[in-house]
Design a protein around this motif. Structure first.
Motif, PDB file in Angstrom:
ATOM      1  N   TYR A  54       0.814  -1.216   0.000  1.00 51.49           N
ATOM      2  CA  TYR A  54       0.000   0.000   0.000  1.00 51.49           C
ATOM      3  C   TYR A  54       0.849   1.269   0.000  1.00 51.49           C
ATOM      4  N   ARG A  58       1.469   0.725  -4.358  1.00 48.96           N
ATOM      5  CA  ARG A  58       0.123   1.038  -4.843  1.00 48.96           C
ATOM      6  C   ARG A  58       0.013   2.523  -5.162  1.00 48.96           C
ATOM      7  N   THR A  67       2.862   6.726  -5.357  1.00 47.72           N
ATOM      8  CA  THR A  67       2.667   5.940  -4.149  1.00 47.72           C
ATOM      9  C   THR A  67       2.768   6.891  -2.953  1.00 47.72           C
TER      10      THR A  67
END
Length: 75
Positions: A54, A58, A67
């Motif tokens: 994450y 991501r 990101t």
């Protein structure tokens, strides 16, 4: 008592929007695709999702398709 900017008010339905959106995303992308045998296994999977995927890989539309780590380094 003065109202502090950014503090939540009782009954404000938007107080947890960011956190709830993150939890929904995490469940959709990771939790619902795994069956965990123990809480420790689930806890480790959540940590690895946040720190390994994450935050580092991501991309987020709200951050200009960077990101979170890339965006933070620009600040």
């Amino acid at each position: 008592m003065p109202v502090v900017q950014g503090m939540s008010r009782k009954g404000n339905c938007r107080d947890n929007t960011v956190a709830e959106t993150f939890i929904k995303t995490m469940k959709t992308e990771m939790v619902y695709h795994h069956k965990f045998a123990t809480r420790q296994e689930a806890s480790l999977a959540v940590f690895e999702y946040i720190e390994g995927w994450y935050n580092k890989k991501r991309r987020h539309a709200a951050l200009g398709y960077l990101t979170p780590c890339q965006y933070e380094s620009l600040l």
